[in-house]
Write an enzyme that holds these catalytic residues in place. Structure first.
Site, mmCIF file in Angstrom:
data_model
loop_
_atom_site.group_PDB
_atom_site.id
_atom_site.type_symbol
_atom_site.label_atom_id
_atom_site.label_comp_id
_atom_site.label_asym_id
_atom_site.label_seq_id
_atom_site.Cartn_x
_atom_site.Cartn_y
_atom_site.Cartn_z
ATOM 1 N N LYS A 107 0.850 -1.144 0.034
ATOM 2 C CA LYS A 107 -0.105 0.071 0.030
ATOM 3 C C LYS A 107 1.037 1.318 0.217
ATOM 4 O O LYS A 107 1.953 1.150 0.594
ATOM 5 C CB LYS A 107 -0.886 -0.038 1.254
HETATM 6 P P1 NAD Z 1 -12.697 7.957 -2.976
HETATM 7 O O1 NAD Z 1 -11.766 9.064 -2.647
HETATM 8 O O2 NAD Z 1 -13.385 7.721 -4.349
HETATM 9 O O3 NAD Z 1 -14.247 8.299 -1.992
HETATM 10 C C1 NAD Z 1 -14.064 8.260 -0.597
HETATM 11 C C2 NAD Z 1 -15.439 8.870 -0.091
HETATM 12 O O4 NAD Z 1 -15.485 8.857 1.245
HETATM 13 C C3 NAD Z 1 -15.818 10.405 -0.644
HETATM 14 O O5 NAD Z 1 -17.108 10.377 -0.975
HETATM 15 C C4 NAD Z 1 -15.523 11.168 0.536
HETATM 16 O O6 NAD Z 1 -16.423 12.440 0.632
HETATM 17 C C5 NAD Z 1 -16.153 10.066 1.596
HETATM 18 N N1 NAD Z 1 -15.687 10.518 3.066
HETATM 19 C C6 NAD Z 1 -14.641 10.895 3.397
HETATM 20 N N2 NAD Z 1 -14.574 11.115 4.699
HETATM 21 C C7 NAD Z 1 -15.574 10.761 5.081
HETATM 22 C C8 NAD Z 1 -16.408 10.840 6.389
HETATM 23 N N3 NAD Z 1 -15.652 11.295 7.647
HETATM 24 N N4 NAD Z 1 -17.468 10.531 6.318
HETATM 25 C C9 NAD Z 1 -18.520 10.204 5.291
HETATM 26 N N5 NAD Z 1 -17.598 10.187 4.085
HETATM 27 C C10 NAD Z 1 -16.366 10.270 3.985
HETATM 28 O O7 NAD Z 1 -12.263 6.713 -2.133
HETATM 29 P P2 NAD Z 1 -12.634 5.029 -2.603
HETATM 30 O O8 NAD Z 1 -11.691 4.595 -3.715
HETATM 31 O O9 NAD Z 1 -14.058 5.252 -2.780
HETATM 32 O O10 NAD Z 1 -12.187 4.423 -1.096
HETATM 33 C C11 NAD Z 1 -13.339 4.123 -0.233
HETATM 34 C C12 NAD Z 1 -12.892 2.996 0.619
HETATM 35 O O11 NAD Z 1 -12.689 1.802 -0.081
HETATM 36 C C13 NAD Z 1 -11.378 3.165 1.211
HETATM 37 O O12 NAD Z 1 -11.305 2.618 2.671
HETATM 38 C C14 NAD Z 1 -10.466 2.434 0.400
HETATM 39 O O13 NAD Z 1 -9.332 2.004 0.904
HETATM 40 C C15 NAD Z 1 -11.499 1.322 0.000
HETATM 41 N N6 NAD Z 1 -11.141 0.505 -1.158
HETATM 42 C C16 NAD Z 1 -11.155 1.090 -2.349
HETATM 43 C C17 NAD Z 1 -11.085 0.472 -3.609
HETATM 44 C C18 NAD Z 1 -11.036 1.112 -4.917
HETATM 45 O O14 NAD Z 1 -10.743 0.340 -6.079
HETATM 46 N N7 NAD Z 1 -10.921 2.234 -5.253
HETATM 47 C C19 NAD Z 1 -10.679 -0.991 -3.380
HETATM 48 C C20 NAD Z 1 -11.104 -1.468 -2.145
HETATM 49 C C21 NAD Z 1 -10.848 -0.850 -1.046
#
Ligand code: NAD
Length: 419
Positions: free
Chosen positions: A105
């Site tokens: 990561k």
């Molecule tokens: P992203 O940046 O696209 O979206 C994150 C979202 O969370 C945004 O809408 C943001 O405004 C919101 N957010 C941030 N702080 C917040 C809070 N305190 N309360 C409510 N909402 C809040 O990120 P993502 O890629 O969607 O990732 C989200 C999660 O999923 C992370 O934990 C990431 O590690 C995990 N993840 C992502 C992927 C991927 O393919 N992108 C894969 C597996 C896991």
């Protein structure tokens, strides 16, 4: 919880899984120590001509089962402990869905919402340059995570390719399709979450048509999961982002909300309005009267403080590490079924694997093939976890950890310790 340490949280669950598997310390002690931790400084020329230096990290946790694999996050709270925890979870996740990768990561401590697009590009290119000696298509393969996307991956790949003197699309996944990305990758994590909701609903006899759902996080994972779930007939009553949450008793028009958010960089739910839509707080979203809750924002959301108020009977973890161990015990006492992160959000790494296969073999798969393979892989992983948990009479989280730890330890023993 002010003394929350994400790395210690994962270690605690790892120890419990090892104990349930009857492993000795020697069997799994390696897993407690990342193989490599890299910290870099990133001087970036800002648009106003000043120079700022950001801190970046890459942790390569375990390469026992294959090249390190894991996303890159741009967020103001990024630190080494967070990245170490997320890297270990990637090793476990890749083992749960049985793709031939280890875990890694990366991240940069930066409030990405305050950077212009050109500042993001310069930061990304500097980060790729600093990591150049330790990454590569057969060494360590980053991908998008919080506040990074296909565009960022394209800059990353371009910088790596320039430095290596050869086009290297396989160095990152989650790229836009015209530069070696895979169809289906952008939606893969959210689609995988929908598949996991479908599988757990079957086991618990919940009809998805009309099922009430709340989703925390409206980004790549939360926004896409909500869209897919609505297509399955679920009613998405609440959706939140960093600016707060929106609610509609009749169900939100998710496609409309997501199209609105994606139309302009920096837009949040605070900018959205529609008839019958009210605003609620992020804490209120977590305790809505729903059947299914999808935490898909950041870690440390379902805690000793918020877990008692949760009314959903099913939680499918879109985010990595949204539930603390204290929160998890409360959910278990309250009879909530949790499909854990290392299974639930593995759709992203699964299609990243398909993208990487296409890159290194120079072939192109169509969307039908990607979707069919994603579904087969996720459903098989779900059943593996379900059966492990049933046999050991434990939670799905512990089942997933047991399955993953067993697969990594088996590979580790076969390889042995060289010197
Ligand atoms: P992203 O940046 O696209 O979206 C994150 C979202 O969370 C945004 O809408 C943001 O405004 C919101 N957010 C941030 N702080 C917040 C809070 N305190 N309360 C409510 N909402 C809040 O990120 P993502 O890629 O969607 O990732 C989200 C999660 O999923 C992370 O934990 C990431 O590690 C995990 N993840 C992502 C992927 C991927 O393919 N992108 C894969 C597996 C896991």
């Amino acid at each position: 919880m002010s003394n929350y340490n994400p790395y210690e949280e994962v270690l605690r669950t790892l120890d419990m899984a090892a104990e349930m598997l009857g492993l000795s310390d020697d069997d799994y002690i390696q897993l407690k120590y990342p193989e490599r931790e890299v910290k870099v400084s990133l001087p970036v020329k800002m648009d106003d001509g000043s120079i700022r230096v950001f801190e970046g990290y890459r942790v390569q946790h375990s390469g026992v089962r294959g090249p390190y694999k894991g996303g890159i996050r741009y967020h103001q709270n990024v630190d080494m402990d967070e990245i170490k925890a997320l890297a270990m979870m990637m090793s476990l996740k890749c083992a749960v869905v049985d793709v031939p990768y280890g875990g890694g990561k990366g991240g940069v401590t930066v409030d990405a919402t305050r950077l212009s697009t050109s500042e993001m590009e310069r930061l990304t290119r500097r980060f790729a340059t600093r990591l150049y000696p330790v990454i590569g298509p057969h060494i360590d393969i980053p991908a998008p995570d919080v506040n990074t996307n296909g565009e960022v991956m394209a800059w990353f790949m371009d910088t790596f390719s320039t430095l290596s003197g050869q086009l290297s699309p396989g160095v990152v996944t989650g790229k836009p399709v015209p530069v070696g990305g895979s169809v289906g990758r952008r939606d893969a994590t959210g689609c995988g979450i929908m598949l996991m909701v479908r599988e757990i609903a079957k086991k618990l006899n919940l009809n998805l048509k009309g099922a009430r759902v709340a989703v925390q996080g409206a980004g790549n994972v939360g926004g896409t999961a909500a869209t897919f779930l609505q297509r399955e007939g679920c009613k998405i009553l609440g959706l939140s982002d960093v600016s707060g949450a929106i609610y509609s008793e009749d169900g939100l028009d998710i496609e409309g909300v997501i199209t609105f958010l994606r139309a302009k960089r920096g837009r949040t739910l605070a900018d959205y309005s529609a008839p019958d839509v009210t605003r609620i707080s992020n804490d209120e979203l977590l305790s809505l009267n729903v059947d299914i809750l999808i935490p898909a924002a950041l870690e440390n959301t379902i805690t000793g403080k918020t877990a008692p108020g949760i009314k959903a009977k099913i939680i499918v973890e879109g985010a990595n590490g949204p539930t603390t161990s204290e929160g998890d015990s409360i959910l278990q006492q309250n009879g909530v079924t949790v499909v854990p992160d290392i299974l639930a959000n593995a759709g992203g790494v699964a299609v990243s694997y398909f993208e990487w296969i296409q890159n290194i073999q120079g072939v192109k798969w169509d969307e039908e093939k990607i979707n069919e393979r994603l579904e087969n892989l996720m459903v098989k992983a779900f059943n593996d976890v379900w059966n492990t948990a049933q046999e050991a009479k434990t939670s799905l989280r512990m089942g997933a950890y047991m399955l993953a730890v067993d697969r990594i330890v088996t590979a580790s023993k076969l390889r042995g310790i060289a010197y």
